[in-house]
Design an enzyme around this catalytic site. Structure first.
Site, mmCIF file in Angstrom:
data_model
loop_
_atom_site.group_PDB
_atom_site.id
_atom_site.type_symbol
_atom_site.label_atom_id
_atom_site.label_comp_id
_atom_site.label_asym_id
_atom_site.label_seq_id
_atom_site.Cartn_x
_atom_site.Cartn_y
_atom_site.Cartn_z
ATOM 1 N N ASP A 41 17.688 18.551 18.677
ATOM 2 C CA ASP A 41 16.438 19.306 18.596
ATOM 3 C C ASP A 41 15.401 18.724 19.547
ATOM 4 O OD1 ASP A 41 14.290 20.853 17.888
ATOM 5 O OD2 ASP A 41 13.985 19.909 15.933
ATOM 6 N N ASP B 96 11.573 24.173 22.378
ATOM 7 C CA ASP B 96 12.177 23.882 21.072
ATOM 8 C C ASP B 96 13.586 24.451 20.918
ATOM 9 O OD1 ASP B 96 12.502 23.076 18.483
ATOM 10 O OD2 ASP B 96 11.277 24.670 17.622
#
Ligand SMILES: *[C@@H]1O[C@H](CO)[C@@H](O)[C@H](O)[C@H]1NC(C)=O
Length: 392
Positions: A268, A77
């Site tokens: 992201d 992440d």
């Protein structure tokens, strides 16, 4: 994943870490641009890397925690900071397919001490899909691979031990935060591995995430765009999106509320879809609607997605993302359209949202690009790549 709410009790933590990407030296930029190959060879430590696997919507990174090393798979992440895993004993853990990490079986696990009434260092993170993790910070040995052949061992890494976590997919045990904050994996790797990350996501199978010298993305066909890191929105890697083309129709962000000079979209790896702000997003959708010769279908997920009855992806227009500095990403149709499980319906993988929600360039759109983040030159680079073939 985008964090909605964050509270980390961080007393006494930052005495030995340098957190900001601005801390990396000019010398390093100089060496990198002039001597790519010599830098690789003079890094005798090897380059750290980890294997990754795809889980329907997320990319999971394999790492080992504890002594003896215990393997976990956690979401890769770039949109968040903390490395955390579910920990026994749980107050409330979500169902997890793999056994939950048991710190009492690790000789290197140590709870952090803070000046709270019980001396624990609590943290709480709520992500934008309302999933959350609550627990305490600890120091623990984290191990991944290295190109030297020796394991890459990070002693006393600060991790979150999550004891009340909900609701995540059973296929993963936690999240590996890779943003530029102090507690992220990349920052805790230390000065020898300054903010270099690369990954290559395929729609199936295994792949790798690379760090350090081996994470430099360069060569023919590579396009780069400026990365913006701002203290106003700490941790996110922002890019600047100039325009989106649907077929030959180019829709500029200039003149819309979405326009910005210093970053308007977060890249992201922990979000599946791409999110664009309302009014601009509607222009993109209208351009798709204008050319798709098919009947609209209801959005299955109640996300107000644009869906059509179709047996083929071929009828949909090619979408190009124009990032500033001439970084034009001509996306494969797979990146921008997905077929529902039951078949016969395709949806646009872009969700329209409204500020203050962030615009997000998600992982599906990044499929089949080798993506490199370089925090010292402040560039994100993309190289069109068959990711399923790259390391296999
Ligand atoms: C877990 O956290 C949630 C959300 O903050 C809270 O409502 C719940 O009571 C907690 N559960 C336990 C067992 O502590």
């Amino acid at each position: 994943m985008i964090v909605l709410f964050l509270q980390i009790f961080t007393c006494f933590l930052f005495t030995t870490t340098t957190s900001s990407p601005h801390g990396f030296t000019i010398d390093l930029i100089h060496r990198r641009s002039n001597a790519y190959s010599s830098q690789v060879s003079d890094t005798q430590l090897g380059s750290p890397y980890a294997n990754t696997v795809f889980d329907s919507s997320m990319y999971l990174m394999k790492l080992q925690v504890g002594t003896p090393p215990y393997e976990i798979e956690a979401v890769l992440d770039t949109g968040s900071e903390l490395i955390w895993t579910q920990c026994l004993p749980c107050l409330h853990c979500y169902d997890q397919t793999a056994p939950i990490f048991d710190p009492s079986k690790s000789s290197t696990f140590k709870e952090k001490r803070c000046d709270t009434h019980d001396h624990s260092c609590p943290y709480e993170i709520v992500y934008n899909d309302k999933s959350y993790t609550k627990g305490t910070l600890a120091t623990e040995t984290v191990t991944i691979h290295s190109t030297s052949g020796e394991p890459f061992v990070m002693a006393e890494t600060i991790i979150g031990c999550g004891r009340n976590n909900s609701v995540f997919s059973p296929s993963f045990s936690g999240i590996v935060g890779l943003n530029w904050g102090s507690l992220s994996l990349i920052t805790q790797m230390g000065g020898a591995y300054p903010g270099l990350i690369s990954y290559c996501f395929a729609g199936k199978g295994t792949s790798k995430i690379n760090f350090g010298a081996n994470a430099i993305v360069a060569g023919d066909g590579v396009v780069s765009t400026t990365m913006f890191v701002t203290t106003a929105k700490p941790g996110f890697y922002y890019l600047n999106l100039d325009a989106v083309s649907v077929g030959d129709t180019r829709i500029e962000t200039l003149g819309t509320p979405f326009h910005a000079l210093k970053g308007n979209i977060v890249i992201d790896s922990g979000s599946t879809y791409t999110y664009l702000p309302g009014s601009f997003c509607n222009l993109v959708r209208e351009a798709v609607e204008y050319v798709v010769p098919a009947v609209r279908a209801a959005d299955p997920m109640d996300n107000d997605m644009l869906c059509y009855y179709s047996d083929t992806i071929d009828i949909f227009p090619v979408i190009t993302m124009h990032f500033s500095g001439g970084a034009d990403l001509v996306l494969d149709k797979y990146n921008m359209y997905f077929e529902l499980n039951r078949g016969g319906v395709f949806c646009l993988a872009i969700i329209c949202n409204n500020p203050p929600q962030e615009a997000i360039f998600g992982n599906r759109a990044q499929n089949n690009f080798l993506v490199g983040y370089d925090s010292s030159s402040l560039l994100v680079s993309f190289s069109p790549t068959d990711c399923s073939a790259l390391w296999n």
